[in-house]
Each structure stands twice: as C-alpha cells, then as structure tokens.
Design a protein around this motif. Structure first.
Motif, PDB file in Angstrom:
ATOM      1  N   PRO A  39       0.838  -1.206   0.000  1.00  0.00           N
ATOM      2  CA  PRO A  39       0.000   0.000   0.000  1.00  0.00           C
ATOM      3  C   PRO A  39       0.868   1.249   0.000  1.00  0.00           C
ATOM      4  CG  PRO A  39       0.154  -0.851   2.221  1.00  0.00           C
ATOM      5  CD  PRO A  39       0.950  -1.785   1.351  1.00  0.00           C
ATOM      6  N   PHE A  40       0.324   2.340  -0.517  1.00  0.00           N
ATOM      7  CA  PHE A  40       1.106   3.575  -0.616  1.00  0.00           C
ATOM      8  C   PHE A  40       0.159   4.769  -0.623  1.00  0.00           C
ATOM      9  CE2 PHE A  40       3.060   6.956  -3.189  1.00  0.00           C
ATOM     10  CZ  PHE A  40       4.296   7.085  -2.577  1.00  0.00           C
ATOM     11  N   LYS A  41       0.516   5.806   0.112  1.00  0.00           N
ATOM     12  CA  LYS A  41      -0.190   7.080   0.044  1.00  0.00           C
ATOM     13  C   LYS A  41       0.855   8.179   0.095  1.00  0.00           C
ATOM     14  CE  LYS A  41      -4.100   9.724   1.802  1.00  0.00           C
ATOM     15  NZ  LYS A  41      -5.372   9.645   2.524  1.00  0.00           N
ATOM     16  N   ALA A  42       0.964   8.936  -0.980  1.00  0.00           N
ATOM     17  CA  ALA A  42       2.031   9.926  -1.098  1.00  0.00           C
ATOM     18  C   ALA A  42       1.964  10.963   0.009  1.00  0.00           C
ATOM     19  CB  ALA A  42       1.966  10.601  -2.468  1.00  0.00           C
ATOM     20  N   GLN A  43       0.773  11.514   0.218  1.00  0.00           N
ATOM     21  CA  GLN A  43       0.589  12.578   1.214  1.00  0.00           C
ATOM     22  C   GLN A  43      -0.676  12.313   2.007  1.00  0.00           C
ATOM     23  OE1 GLN A  43       0.547  16.787  -0.195  1.00  0.00           O
ATOM     24  NE2 GLN A  43      -1.337  16.946   0.999  1.00  0.00           N
ATOM     25  N   ASN A  44      -0.540  12.304   3.310  1.00  0.00           N
ATOM     26  CA  ASN A  44      -1.677  12.076   4.188  1.00  0.00           C
ATOM     27  C   ASN A  44      -1.770  13.222   5.181  1.00  0.00           C
ATOM     28  OD1 ASN A  44      -3.835  10.875   5.448  1.00  0.00           O
ATOM     29  ND2 ASN A  44      -2.751   9.003   6.016  1.00  0.00           N
ATOM     30  N   MET A  45      -2.970  13.497   5.670  1.00  0.00           N
ATOM     31  CA  MET A  45      -3.150  14.479   6.736  1.00  0.00           C
ATOM     32  C   MET A  45      -3.959  13.822   7.843  1.00  0.00           C
ATOM     33  SD  MET A  45      -4.946  18.262   6.813  1.00  0.00           S
ATOM     34  CE  MET A  45      -3.622  19.090   5.938  1.00  0.00           C
ATOM     35  N   SER A  46      -3.310  13.572   8.966  1.00  0.00           N
ATOM     36  CA  SER A  46      -3.990  12.906  10.067  1.00  0.00           C
ATOM     37  C   SER A  46      -3.155  13.017  11.329  1.00  0.00           C
ATOM     38  CB  SER A  46      -4.216  11.424   9.740  1.00  0.00           C
ATOM     39  OG  SER A  46      -4.795  10.752  10.847  1.00  0.00           O
ATOM     40  N   ASN A  47      -3.825  13.137  12.469  1.00  0.00           N
ATOM     41  CA  ASN A  47      -3.138  13.059  13.755  1.00  0.00           C
ATOM     42  C   ASN A  47      -3.202  11.657  14.341  1.00  0.00           C
ATOM     43  OD1 ASN A  47      -2.010  15.591  14.107  1.00  0.00           O
ATOM     44  ND2 ASN A  47      -3.908  16.481  14.880  1.00  0.00           N
ATOM     45  N   ASN A  48      -3.736  10.718  13.586  1.00  0.00           N
ATOM     46  CA  ASN A  48      -3.689   9.310  13.974  1.00  0.00           C
ATOM     47  C   ASN A  48      -2.512   8.682  13.255  1.00  0.00           C
ATOM     48  OD1 ASN A  48      -5.695   8.991  15.839  1.00  0.00           O
ATOM     49  ND2 ASN A  48      -6.763   7.396  14.713  1.00  0.00           N
ATOM     50  N   ALA A  49      -1.418   8.510  13.960  1.00  0.00           N
ATOM     51  CA  ALA A  49      -0.199   7.997  13.346  1.00  0.00           C
ATOM     52  C   ALA A  49       0.156   6.643  13.917  1.00  0.00           C
ATOM     53  CB  ALA A  49       0.959   8.975  13.548  1.00  0.00           C
ATOM     54  N   ALA A  50       0.951   5.899  13.164  1.00  0.00           N
ATOM     55  CA  ALA A  50       1.489   4.622  13.611  1.00  0.00           C
ATOM     56  C   ALA A  50       3.002   4.703  13.550  1.00  0.00           C
ATOM     57  CB  ALA A  50       0.980   3.491  12.722  1.00  0.00           C
ATOM     58  N   VAL A  51       3.661   3.853  14.323  1.00  0.00           N
ATOM     59  CA  VAL A  51       5.121   3.801  14.350  1.00  0.00           C
ATOM     60  C   VAL A  51       5.576   2.542  13.622  1.00  0.00           C
ATOM     61  CG1 VAL A  51       7.145   3.598  15.836  1.00  0.00           C
ATOM     62  CG2 VAL A  51       5.285   5.121  16.482  1.00  0.00           C
ATOM     63  N   THR A  52       6.562   2.695  12.751  1.00  0.00           N
ATOM     64  CA  THR A  52       7.110   1.563  12.015  1.00  0.00           C
ATOM     65  C   THR A  52       8.240   0.918  12.805  1.00  0.00           C
ATOM     66  OG1 THR A  52       8.684   2.989  10.844  1.00  0.00           O
ATOM     67  CG2 THR A  52       6.519   2.665   9.827  1.00  0.00           C
ATOM     68  N   VAL A  53       8.679  -0.235  12.343  1.00  0.00           N
ATOM     69  CA  VAL A  53       9.727  -0.982  13.051  1.00  0.00           C
ATOM     70  C   VAL A  53      11.002  -0.157  13.169  1.00  0.00           C
ATOM     71  CG1 VAL A  53      11.180  -3.046  12.977  1.00  0.00           C
ATOM     72  CG2 VAL A  53       8.769  -3.192  12.317  1.00  0.00           C
ATOM     73  N   ASP A  54      11.291   0.667  12.170  1.00  0.00           N
ATOM     74  CA  ASP A  54      12.519   1.469  12.198  1.00  0.00           C
ATOM     75  C   ASP A  54      12.324   2.822  12.879  1.00  0.00           C
ATOM     76  OD1 ASP A  54      10.879   2.439  10.247  1.00  0.00           O
ATOM     77  OD2 ASP A  54      12.375   2.474   8.644  1.00  0.00           O
ATOM     78  N   GLY A  55      11.204   2.986  13.604  1.00  0.00           N
ATOM     79  CA  GLY A  55      11.030   4.189  14.412  1.00  0.00           C
ATOM     80  C   GLY A  55      10.530   5.400  13.674  1.00  0.00           C
ATOM     81  N   GLY A  56       9.891   5.218  12.522  1.00  0.00           N
ATOM     82  CA  GLY A  56       9.319   6.340  11.786  1.00  0.00           C
ATOM     83  C   GLY A  56       7.821   6.416  11.973  1.00  0.00           C
ATOM     84  N   GLU A  57       7.221   7.502  11.488  1.00  0.00           N
ATOM     85  CA  GLU A  57       5.778   7.713  11.586  1.00  0.00           C
ATOM     86  C   GLU A  57       5.130   7.613  10.218  1.00  0.00           C
ATOM     87  OE1 GLU A  57       4.083  10.954  14.115  1.00  0.00           O
ATOM     88  OE2 GLU A  57       6.181  11.574  14.225  1.00  0.00           O
TER      89      GLU A  57
END
Length: 495
Positions: A39-57
């Motif tokens: 899945p891919f979304k170039a630009q998102n606007m949201s305050n509901n974020a998730a953390v990836t394994v490498d520590g990114g949002e």
C-alpha cells in the motif's frame, strides 16, 4: 523511478469516501490471490499515526493497509504525513521523520519540493512488490490545489499510475460528483481514469443500474462495481475524528468518558474499549459536560498539548474532571493527556506553541518539559499493577518527571514509564496502543468489575477478511487487476 511494477491509484470525489478502506480490502483480496501487495499514500493528513519498526511515523490508515497486505509497515508507505497543530499549520513528517512545521500557505508553496522523496519511496516499494495500491488524498477535483500536487493527479502523472475514481453514494449527489469531477479535470487527467466505483450503497443495488449508465454516459468511464455498506468496516481502526462514534452501543452501567479535544490524536487507542460488550464508551463533544456517572475518564492523545489544555478548560471539563476525582472516580491520561494531568508544562522553546509555562490540571505530581526531540518507537513492557504484558508505541515530544513517577504505570525494558497518584485514582503513560492487547485490557477492565470477552486482534483479522470477501463479490477484481497491469504495458511500449 520504477515503471515496471503494476500499480493502481484509488482516488475519490471527496474526503471520507472510503478510499482507505477500499485499498485495505483490495490488498487483502489480492494477497489471498497470491500477490505481494504494497500500500502507498504519497501525502496524508492525520493526527492518527502509527510507528514503524525502524522508528518512523506513517498514517494509521497505511499501517492498517500494511496489515491487510500482510506486510510490515514502512515509512515509504506514507512518505509525507501532515499532522495538524492549528487550523492553519501542521507538523510535516517526511519518510518517517519530522521535517518541520509550516503554515498551510507555506506548505502549498513547498510541497512540490517533496515530490522526489515521494517518488523515491514509491520506487522502493514497487521494487519489493508484485503490485502497488496507491491511495489518493481528498479529491482530484480540488483544482485550486493542482499546482505542485503530490497527492492525486500530480503523483499519478509523475509515476505513470492508472486511476480508479470512487464516488460516495451515502452522502448523496454521487452522479453529480463524478460528472463534476470529470468536468473540472484536464483532458490528460480524465484519460488517466480507467473506471469508477460506487461506495457505501444502502439497499437494493439494482436500483442504481440506471445511475451507472448515466455516469458512463456523462464521463465515458466504465463501472467497476457498486459496493454495499458493510457494517464490519466499523471494527477497523479509523483515521479521521469524524468517525469517532462509529463503534460502541453497550447497555452496560460501566461508563468510560473521553473528552474530544480539538487536536485529538491517536484516538484509535480507544477502539478496543468501544468494542467491549461490557463498556459504554462516550465521546464528550465540545459544549457537553462530562457525565457524572462516568466510572473512568480517559484524556486522549493530543497534537497540541498546551492548546488542547486551554481548549479543555474553555469547555469546563477541568472542573468536571476534578469533581469526578473527588467523587472517587478514576482518570487515565494517554501521552498528551498524561502531560495535562501534571502540575506544569514548560515549553521555553515554543515547540508546542507560544513559549512559556502553563499550569496543568494538578492531578499528578509531575512536571513536563517540552523539547524538539521526538520519541517514536515501538515498545514492550509490563503493567506494574497487574503484571500483564504490554505492547504499544510512543509518539511524543517532552519529558515528564516528578514524585508520582516513582509509581510508574509500565516498565519498558527496565525503564519506568508514566505515573500513578498516591491515591491510585489518577494514572498516566506515554504509551499508545495499550488496549489492543487482550491480556492487559482484560485485567484493566477486571479492576472496574467488567468481564472482557473480546479477542481484539482476531476481530480485526476477521473484519479484513470479511471486507475482502465483500469486494470480491461486488467489484470486478479481474478488471481492476488488468487496469493495474496496464501501467506495465504502457511503460514497456513507451520504451
């Protein structure tokens, strides 16, 4: 730039039309057909974020889509994330890391400069997948935002990705919205759209047969199907605060109240509680009082702690919360909500707004100091009160210290997190996602006298499979695959 991997972009005539859900459902359906889908979304606007394994949002929706695709979430699935802090400004996350904070006008001027990062992330994902499912943002009909666009047709053109357009029939005017979008698009943009989907239909689908004919007559685009309303979608984590009331309708006398802050963030923390049969989860809207019969008040995360603390006081919720504690009620603060419960919040650098020090609610003996350093990490630990295992993630600015931290809520690899008041009525933690774990949630609810019967993770998997079954039944998946593969064919012929 990868031009070989098949790809398809789902755009829509407006926001909240179900793009995120359709991408998740298609991802699960195609994975079950043996494809490796990203899945891919170039630009998102949201305050509901998730953390990836490498520590990114990344946006929460892309994390759900990754789960649907049975892939680990990656920062490249959502290379640009806008996290609104005020009505006119947002924190910008690029490839998982904080890039800066800009007012809306400044971002519009600079967004084109982010296209190389967006295309890089897309190419990296495409190299690892059999097919990439791309989600648009808002609507391509917003022609006032066309200059420098990286979210809809600007990206589709730059990456040479075919588009399917979604219309939301539930909000009405779907024929006009599809025809109107066709009208305002440029000729090359219209040509990029290979079909349309009608989403959220209620009732007898055959009643819209003539509507499908009308849309094709007005636009030239073929129909790929009509998707009826699916109640199980409500079980999936939502991205937008407009969906806050989609779950929970228990008749239990155990009430958990949640004030809806102006910049509420990561409110999907509360989804598992809303699914519990023994819990009545109430979202308290601005202008409403926190109900006096609440057993627990949860202060949720916030993208602007100091601003939302002022907002909370303007609603009179500070008075309600303190009265609740005096009556013997309990309070749990999550991340920004945890910071609000302390004595002071110091922001001398102006990280969270205007520089200064503000008084908190004073229900925890802690003080918070804001800093520009941001903590984004997945965590595992132990709940200090019950010994239950805890899994979650941290996304926050600031550090909290004080006497009540000597009674931590969680131990994370030997590191204490959070605080508990001396009377044990008030608790706080920086960890999001606590309630997704069945073991912790069961013990936490048992302390309230509530028996937990929910297997949350199993329920999410069941919802994703039900969604995939639903789309297989109502969409022309084979034709959708042909459209995605047309990218490969067109690229090959051009070469």
């Amino acid at each position: 730039m990868n031009t070989r991997t098949p790809a398809l972009m789902i755009q829509a005539t407006g926001s909240n039309a179900g793009k995120s859900t359709l991408v998740a459902g298609l991802a699960r359906a195609l994975v079950r057909r043996g494809l490796k889908v990203a899945p891919f979304k170039a630009q998102n606007m949201s305050n509901n974020a998730a953390v990836t394994v490498d520590g990114g949002e990344i946006g929460r929706a892309q994390a759900v889509q990754a789960r649907a695709a049975r892939m680990p979430p990656s920062v490249h699935m959502n290379p640009v994330l806008l996290k609104p802090e005020t009505d006119t400004g947002a924190q910008i996350i690029v490839q998982g890391k904080r890039w800066g904070t800009l007012r809306a006008k400044s971002f519009l001027d600079k967004k084109a400069a982010l296209l190389p990062a967006v295309l890089e992330s897309f190419s990296l994902l495409a190299d690892q997948a059999d097919l990439v499912l791309v989600e648009g943002a808002g609507s391509p009909a917003e022609v006032n935002l066309r200059s420098g666009d990286i979210a809809n047709m600007g990206f589709a053109s730059a990456a040479d990705v075919p588009v399917v357009l979604v219309g939301d029939i539930d909000r009405g005017g779907v024929i006009a919205s599809l025809a109107g979008t066709h009208l305002v698009l440029e000729p090359e943009e219209r040509a990029r759209i290979s079909g349309f989907i009608i989403n959220k239909f209620r009732g007898d689908v055959s009643l819209f047969d003539q509507g499908l004919v009308a849309v094709t007559r007005l636009t030239g685009w073929p129909s790929l199907g009509v998707v009826p309303w699916l109640p199980q979608v409500a079980w999936l984590p939502a991205e937008d605060a407009v969906d806050l009331d989609r779950i929970h309708a228990s008749l239990s006398t155990r009430v958990i109240a949640v004030p809806v802050l102006a910049r509420i963030a990561n409110f999907d923390d509360l989804d598992p509680l809303g699914m519990e049969p023994g819990v009545k989860l109430i979202f308290v809207r601005p202008g409403e009082a926190i109900p006096g019969n609440a057993d627990v008040i949860i202060l949720p995360g916030s993208k602007s702690t100091i601003g939302d603390l002022a907002f909370l006081r303007a609603q009179g919720w500070d008075i309600d919360i303190k009265a609740h504690v005096r009556r013997g009620g309990r309070v749990l603060g999550l991340c920004g909500g945890y910071q609000m419960l302390g004595k002071t919040i110091a922001d001398t650098e102006g990280v969270d707004g205007a520089p200064g020090i503000v008084e908190g609610l004073g229900l925890l003996d802690i003080a918070t100091v804001m800093s520009a350093d941001k903590s984004t990490t997945l965590v595992r630990g132990t709940h200090c009160t019950t010994g239950a295992d805890v899994e979650g993630y941290e996304i926050h600015l600031g550090r909290s210290e004080g006497r009540d931290c000597e009674r931590p809520l969680i131990m994370i690899d030997g590191r204490p997190d959070g605080a508990i008041s001396a009377d044990r009525r008030v608790e706080g933690t920086y960890v999001h996602g606590l309630f997704t774990g069945d073991a912790f949630r069961k013990k936490w609810l048992a302390d309230l006298g509530i028996a937990s019967s929910l297997a949350y993770e199993a329920q999410i998997e069941s919802a994703l499979d039900a969604l995939a079954d639903h789309l297989e039944m109502h969409l022309d998946i084979d034709q959708i695959l042909k459209i995605a593969h047309s990218r490969h064919s067109s690229s090959a012929s051009a070469a």
